[in-house]
Enzyme design. Structure first.
Site, PDB file in Angstrom:
ATOM      1  N   HIS A 172      -8.357  10.090   3.273  1.00 41.78           N
ATOM      2  CA  HIS A 172      -8.077   8.971   2.367  1.00 41.78           C
ATOM      3  C   HIS A 172      -8.352   9.425   0.938  1.00 41.78           C
ATOM      4  O   HIS A 172      -9.365  10.073   0.679  1.00 41.78           O
ATOM      5  CB  HIS A 172      -8.959   7.773   2.731  1.00 41.78           C
ATOM      6  CG  HIS A 172      -8.483   6.491   2.122  1.00 41.78           C
ATOM      7  ND1 HIS A 172      -8.637   6.207   0.786  1.00 41.78           N
ATOM      8  CD2 HIS A 172      -7.846   5.412   2.655  1.00 41.78           C
ATOM      9  CE1 HIS A 172      -8.116   5.002   0.538  1.00 41.78           C
ATOM     10  NE2 HIS A 172      -7.623   4.504   1.649  1.00 41.78           N
TER      11      HIS A 172
ATOM     12  N   ARG B 100      -0.108   8.897   8.946  1.00 41.99           N
ATOM     13  CA  ARG B 100      -0.106   7.461   9.262  1.00 41.99           C
ATOM     14  C   ARG B 100       0.183   6.637   8.018  1.00 41.99           C
ATOM     15  O   ARG B 100      -0.429   6.827   6.977  1.00 41.99           O
ATOM     16  CB  ARG B 100      -1.475   7.055   9.813  1.00 41.99           C
ATOM     17  CG  ARG B 100      -1.588   5.577  10.111  1.00 41.99           C
ATOM     18  CD  ARG B 100      -2.931   5.269  10.706  1.00 41.99           C
ATOM     19  NE  ARG B 100      -3.985   5.473   9.758  1.00 41.99           N
ATOM     20  CZ  ARG B 100      -4.547   4.510   9.023  1.00 41.99           C
ATOM     21  NH1 ARG B 100      -4.142   3.255   9.148  1.00 41.99           N
ATOM     22  NH2 ARG B 100      -5.511   4.783   8.187  1.00 41.99           N
TER      23      ARG B 100
ATOM     24  N   HIS C 239     -10.621  10.386   7.078  1.00 45.49           N
ATOM     25  CA  HIS C 239     -10.468   8.938   7.273  1.00 45.49           C
ATOM     26  C   HIS C 239      -9.990   8.558   8.667  1.00 45.49           C
ATOM     27  O   HIS C 239     -10.544   7.664   9.299  1.00 45.49           O
ATOM     28  CB  HIS C 239      -9.477   8.435   6.228  1.00 45.49           C
ATOM     29  CG  HIS C 239      -9.224   6.966   6.257  1.00 45.49           C
ATOM     30  ND1 HIS C 239     -10.236   6.038   6.175  1.00 45.49           N
ATOM     31  CD2 HIS C 239      -8.071   6.252   6.358  1.00 45.49           C
ATOM     32  CE1 HIS C 239      -9.721   4.815   6.213  1.00 45.49           C
ATOM     33  NE2 HIS C 239      -8.418   4.912   6.346  1.00 45.49           N
TER      34      HIS C 239
ATOM     35  N   ARG D 131      -0.382   8.840   1.373  1.00 44.60           N
ATOM     36  CA  ARG D 131      -1.753   9.214   1.006  1.00 44.60           C
ATOM     37  C   ARG D 131      -2.052  10.702   1.090  1.00 44.60           C
ATOM     38  O   ARG D 131      -2.936  11.180   0.374  1.00 44.60           O
ATOM     39  CB  ARG D 131      -2.777   8.389   1.769  1.00 44.60           C
ATOM     40  CG  ARG D 131      -2.760   8.488   3.236  1.00 44.60           C
ATOM     41  CD  ARG D 131      -3.904   7.696   3.832  1.00 44.60           C
ATOM     42  NE  ARG D 131      -3.893   6.289   3.458  1.00 44.60           N
ATOM     43  CZ  ARG D 131      -4.380   5.315   4.221  1.00 44.60           C
ATOM     44  NH1 ARG D 131      -4.898   5.611   5.396  1.00 44.60           N
ATOM     45  NH2 ARG D 131      -4.354   4.080   3.838  1.00 44.60           N
TER      46      ARG D 131
ATOM     47  N   GLU E 268       0.857  -1.194   0.000  1.00 45.98           N
ATOM     48  CA  GLU E 268       0.000   0.000   0.000  1.00 45.98           C
ATOM     49  C   GLU E 268       0.889   1.239   0.000  1.00 45.98           C
ATOM     50  O   GLU E 268       2.119   1.127   0.121  1.00 45.98           O
ATOM     51  CB  GLU E 268      -0.930  -0.005   1.221  1.00 45.98           C
ATOM     52  CG  GLU E 268      -2.019  -1.052   1.107  1.00 45.98           C
ATOM     53  CD  GLU E 268      -2.996  -1.037   2.274  1.00 45.98           C
ATOM     54  OE1 GLU E 268      -3.003  -0.082   3.063  1.00 45.98           O
ATOM     55  OE2 GLU E 268      -3.752  -2.004   2.397  1.00 45.98           O
TER      56      GLU E 268
HETATM   57  P1  FAD Z   1     -13.008   1.528  16.542  1.00 52.26           P
HETATM   58  O1  FAD Z   1     -12.783   0.273  15.806  1.00 52.26           O
HETATM   59  O2  FAD Z   1     -13.597   2.653  15.784  1.00 52.26           O
HETATM   60  O3  FAD Z   1     -13.927   1.225  17.794  1.00 52.26           O
HETATM   61  C1  FAD Z   1     -14.445   2.279  18.564  1.00 52.26           C
HETATM   62  C2  FAD Z   1     -15.402   1.709  19.583  1.00 52.26           C
HETATM   63  O4  FAD Z   1     -15.711   2.722  20.531  1.00 52.26           O
HETATM   64  C3  FAD Z   1     -16.727   1.242  19.019  1.00 52.26           C
HETATM   65  O5  FAD Z   1     -17.102   0.043  19.651  1.00 52.26           O
HETATM   66  C4  FAD Z   1     -17.713   2.334  19.448  1.00 52.26           C
HETATM   67  O6  FAD Z   1     -19.034   1.892  19.654  1.00 52.26           O
HETATM   68  C5  FAD Z   1     -17.091   2.739  20.767  1.00 52.26           C
HETATM   69  N1  FAD Z   1     -17.501   4.091  21.203  1.00 52.26           N
HETATM   70  C6  FAD Z   1     -17.248   5.284  20.622  1.00 52.26           C
HETATM   71  N2  FAD Z   1     -17.804   6.289  21.342  1.00 52.26           N
HETATM   72  C7  FAD Z   1     -18.435   5.702  22.383  1.00 52.26           C
HETATM   73  C8  FAD Z   1     -19.231   6.180  23.456  1.00 52.26           C
HETATM   74  N3  FAD Z   1     -19.511   7.481  23.623  1.00 52.26           N
HETATM   75  N4  FAD Z   1     -19.733   5.275  24.338  1.00 52.26           N
HETATM   76  C9  FAD Z   1     -19.504   3.946  24.191  1.00 52.26           C
HETATM   77  N5  FAD Z   1     -18.755   3.442  23.198  1.00 52.26           N
HETATM   78  C10 FAD Z   1     -18.235   4.302  22.305  1.00 52.26           C
HETATM   79  N6  FAD Z   1      -6.576   0.556   9.321  1.00 52.26           N
HETATM   80  C11 FAD Z   1      -5.682  -0.398   8.977  1.00 52.26           C
HETATM   81  O7  FAD Z   1      -4.697  -0.600   9.680  1.00 52.26           O
HETATM   82  N7  FAD Z   1      -5.884  -1.144   7.864  1.00 52.26           N
HETATM   83  C12 FAD Z   1      -6.953  -0.975   7.042  1.00 52.26           C
HETATM   84  O8  FAD Z   1      -7.106  -1.677   6.065  1.00 52.26           O
HETATM   85  C13 FAD Z   1      -7.891   0.034   7.372  1.00 52.26           C
HETATM   86  N8  FAD Z   1      -8.957   0.266   6.588  1.00 52.26           N
HETATM   87  C14 FAD Z   1      -9.920   1.152   7.008  1.00 52.26           C
HETATM   88  C15 FAD Z   1     -11.081   1.306   6.254  1.00 52.26           C
HETATM   89  C16 FAD Z   1     -12.107   2.115   6.713  1.00 52.26           C
HETATM   90  C17 FAD Z   1     -13.371   2.254   5.908  1.00 52.26           C
HETATM   91  C18 FAD Z   1     -11.954   2.816   7.937  1.00 52.26           C
HETATM   92  C19 FAD Z   1     -13.044   3.690   8.450  1.00 52.26           C
HETATM   93  C20 FAD Z   1     -10.771   2.701   8.665  1.00 52.26           C
HETATM   94  C21 FAD Z   1      -9.755   1.878   8.205  1.00 52.26           C
HETATM   95  N9  FAD Z   1      -8.576   1.726   8.927  1.00 52.26           N
HETATM   96  C22 FAD Z   1      -7.664   0.774   8.556  1.00 52.26           C
HETATM   97  C23 FAD Z   1      -8.392   2.417  10.208  1.00 52.26           C
HETATM   98  C24 FAD Z   1      -8.732   1.443  11.329  1.00 52.26           C
HETATM   99  O9  FAD Z   1      -9.818   0.647  10.950  1.00 52.26           O
HETATM  100  C25 FAD Z   1      -9.077   2.150  12.617  1.00 52.26           C
HETATM  101  O10 FAD Z   1      -8.142   3.141  12.895  1.00 52.26           O
HETATM  102  C26 FAD Z   1      -9.106   1.182  13.777  1.00 52.26           C
HETATM  103  O11 FAD Z   1      -9.926   0.093  13.451  1.00 52.26           O
HETATM  104  C27 FAD Z   1      -9.585   1.868  15.036  1.00 52.26           C
HETATM  105  O12 FAD Z   1      -9.799   0.903  16.012  1.00 52.26           O
HETATM  106  P2  FAD Z   1     -10.257   1.347  17.466  1.00 52.26           P
HETATM  107  O13 FAD Z   1     -10.416   0.101  18.235  1.00 52.26           O
HETATM  108  O14 FAD Z   1      -9.344   2.384  17.970  1.00 52.26           O
HETATM  109  O15 FAD Z   1     -11.656   2.068  17.242  1.00 52.26           O
HETATM  110  C1  SIN Z   2      -7.190   1.117   2.849  1.00 55.30           C
HETATM  111  O1  SIN Z   2      -7.492  -0.071   2.749  1.00 55.30           O
HETATM  112  O2  SIN Z   2      -6.886   1.840   1.910  1.00 55.30           O
HETATM  113  C2  SIN Z   2      -7.176   1.715   4.210  1.00 55.30           C
HETATM  114  C3  SIN Z   2      -5.946   1.322   4.870  1.00 55.30           C
HETATM  115  C4  SIN Z   2      -5.718   2.166   6.056  1.00 55.30           C
HETATM  116  O3  SIN Z   2      -6.431   3.132   6.299  1.00 55.30           O
HETATM  117  O4  SIN Z   2      -4.767   1.847   6.778  1.00 55.30           O
END
Ligand code: FAD
Ligand code: SIN
Length: 554
Positions: free
Chosen positions: A249, A391, A356, A295, A134
């Site tokens: 993104h 990132r 993103h 990106r 990537e």
């Molecule tokens: P999240 O997975 O967002 O979880 C947050 C949690 O907090 C949820 O359960 C939510 O309900 C809870 N929450 C929030 N506010 C409250 C509240 N007030 N009360 C109770 N609960 C709450 N990263 C990569 O490394 N590789 C990828 O391929 C990639 N692709 C992506 C594609 C997309 C479409 C997106 C949106 C992101 C992508 N990312 C990728 C980024 C990555 O997915 C996220 O940064 C990562 O998953 C964040 O994980 P997290 O556990 O910190 O938060």
């Molecule tokens: C993507 O699949 O392009 C998202 C990857 C990332 O946000 O790390």
């Protein structure tokens, strides 16, 4: 300026003695990759409660597509992955954080396999895994699942593991309103459970609430990503860092009537081109890595090209790639294109950038501890220093796994040897609002529009000042409201969310104005150069400060 935002310690008035109360060893707020991994680690030592504001599947994690970056192939090296991360991070990474995440990465990914994760295979490779490249990576080190549904597989694997642990309870559809503090220590949280506000006392609290994409009109993030964790940590007095660093993104599907679905960078990693409305492949004009440049560079190139061709979007071109192979590699995207009758062998895919990933966040050390005693922050809500000013793709699922493991283990061990602290009395009073009724939907959509227009991919000082003033004005009548669930029921939640969003937008906008240079994801048209002499600094926030404090990079 931000008086209305800085005044209130809690979003609602309460008197502890009158509310239902629960006790847990470790409270994990958030059920994405970081929260789930933290709970699994904590559960080795202590009881654990996970709260999630929607179903456990509604997280940024669930929607992650491209994959997880980790050094798993013999010809790859930690040094190369570290170098790529530092280079994209544009001088603001914390070297220690980068080293630890990347060196511990392979173990965290391989343990997912032992818990049943089905990552895509390619026999003959290390661990028989398939790898892709990537943007910003100098090696194909990104593992993935079901082509472009990596997040779902990772989340489901962790959810299954959580469900198999007796010492973990999950409480979904629970909105956390605020962190409870007393005597400079975090003691748990105030949360809406089954329509009733509860106090949850915890020996240790792990904040894992994810990102902020919903602050912007164009976003890849699901509805849950409203920045609640950042706002509640800030109200509770924790230090926040580098809030101006928001990652955009380059490629989301741009079709009227469709949500802005992300199209994974791996499409470009597998040979997809970016072309403008005239069919010109423009990325080689902007960077030697062309479509695989970091990106921020690709997102800005797209915006420039859109302006120069006087159009609304550009295109991804995959017509030259073998269609059957492409469909097998990217099944989710192929299904999406089918829905809009986009024939991948003949048609261009319309795309546009979108907000993103929140790079800034709650300042956290190498075990996720924050400046507030008893509180850890992990995953996207945290600023661990791994990403610096930008990132590297697919480094954030990895960060969630690495810091979840570290923080959860530490919190669990600490909690195991302690008694829970419940203060003899805790209450918060707020005078009733005398101001106007509020159309929350209208304020929310106006805020998201102004953030996209003025605090997006390209920023200028005058637009940032204008945005600060508008946010300060809206805050005056939004922040004095009390959204009482006893009266409003679940309709209180959008009220709390807009109060959180205003606070986080104020911090992002002010930090973006303060940093008068361009670096990584932060691009100022009026200061287009990176200025290491004056700005190789983090910007730290602590309530009630109205301007951030500069701090040298470690
Ligand atoms: P999240 O997975 O967002 O979880 C947050 C949690 O907090 C949820 O359960 C939510 O309900 C809870 N929450 C929030 N506010 C409250 C509240 N007030 N009360 C109770 N609960 C709450 N990263 C990569 O490394 N590789 C990828 O391929 C990639 N692709 C992506 C594609 C997309 C479409 C997106 C949106 C992101 C992508 N990312 C990728 C980024 C990555 O997915 C996220 O940064 C990562 O998953 C964040 O994980 P997290 O556990 O910190 O938060
Ligand atoms: C993507 O699949 O392009 C998202 C990857 C990332 O946000 O790390």
């Amino acid at each position: 300026m931000f008086e209305a935002l800085t005044q209130r310690r809690y979003l609602m008035p309460f008197k502890a003695a009158r509310l239902p109360q629960q006790v847990t060893d470790v409270l994990v707020i958030g059920g994405g990759v970081a929260g789930l991994r933290a709970a699994i680690a904590a559960s080795e030592y202590a009881d654990c409660l996970i709260l999630a504001k929607d179903t456990i599947e509604q997280s940024n994690t669930w929607y992650a597509q491209g994959g997880i970056a980790a050094v798993l192939q013999p010809a790859d090296s930690y040094e190369l992955h570290i170098k790529d991360t530092l280079s994209v991070g544009a001088g603001l990474c914390n070297q220690k954080a980068v080293e630890l995440v990347i060196r511990e990465g392979p173990e965290r990914v391989l343990e997912l396999l032992t818990w049943g994760a089905q990552l895509d295979k390619e026999p003959g490779n290390a661990h028989d895994l398939a790898f892709t490249r990537e943007g910003g990576h100098s090696y194909a080190r990104v593992v993935h699942a079901d082509g472009d549904s990596t997040g779902k597989e990772v989340a489901q694997t962790l959810i299954n593991t959580v469900r198999s642990r007796e010492s973990i309870r999950v409480c979904a559809n629970t909105f956390v309103i605020d962190l409870l503090t007393d005597g400079g220590r975090c003691l748990g949280a105030l949360a809406l459970i089954n329509g009733q506000v509860n106090l949850i006392w915890a020996k240790r609290t792990i904040l894992a609430t994810g990102g902020t994409g919903q602050l912007y009109r164009e976003s890849t993030n699901p509805k849950i990503a409203t920045g609640d964790g950042l706002a509640m940590a800030w109200r509770a007095g924790a230090t926040l860092q580098d809030m101006e660093m928001v990652q955009f993104h380059p490629t989301t599907l741009y079709v009227a009537g469709s949500s802005r679905t992300l199209i994974t960078e791996a499409v470009r990693g597998e040979g997809g081109y970016l072309v403008d409305r005239t069919g010109h492949r423009f990325m080689p004009d902007y960077h030697p890595m062309a479509e695989l440049a970091p990106r921020d560079i690709v997102a800005r190139a797209i915006i420039t090209q859109i302006r120069e061709t006087n159009y609304t979007h550009v295109y991804l071109d995959v017509r030259h790639l073998p269609t059957a192979k492409f469909r097998a590699r990217f099944p989710q995207l192929s299904r999406l294109c089918d829905q809009f009758e986009i024939d991948l062998s003949k048609d261009l895919i319309p795309i546009h950038p979108a907000a993103h990933y929140m790079i800034g966040g709650v300042d956290a050390n190498e075990i996720g501890q924050t400046s507030l005693k008893g509180l850890y922050a992990v995953g996207e809500v945290a600023c661990s220093g791994l990403h610096g000013a930008n990132r590297l793709a697919s480094n954030s699922l990895l960060e969630g796994l690495a810091y979840g493991f570290r923080a959860g283990g530490h919190a669990g061990q600490e909690a195991a040897g302690e008694a829970v602290t419940v203060p003899p009395s805790l209450e918060h009073r707020i005078p009733p609002s005398m101001k106007t009724e509020l159309d929350i939907t209208d304020v929310t959509s106006s805020l998201r529009s102004i953030m996209w227009r003025n605090v997006g991919i390209e920023r200028t000082g005058d637009r940032l000042i204008e945005t600060r003033e508008i946010i300060a004005f809206w805050s005056r009548y939004v922040m004095d409201k009390i959204f009482d669930p006893a009266v409003l029921g679940p309709a209180a939640i959008p009220g709390w969310e807009i109060q959180n969003m205003l606070a986080v937008c104020a911090l992002i906008t002010t930090a973006a104005y303060t940093r008068s240079e361009s670096r990584g994801a932060h691009y100022r048209l009026d200061y287009p150069a990176r200025d290491d002499e004056h700005w190789r600094l983090h910007l730290l926030w602590r309530r009630p400060l109205e301007t951030p404090i500069p701090e040298p990079v470690d």
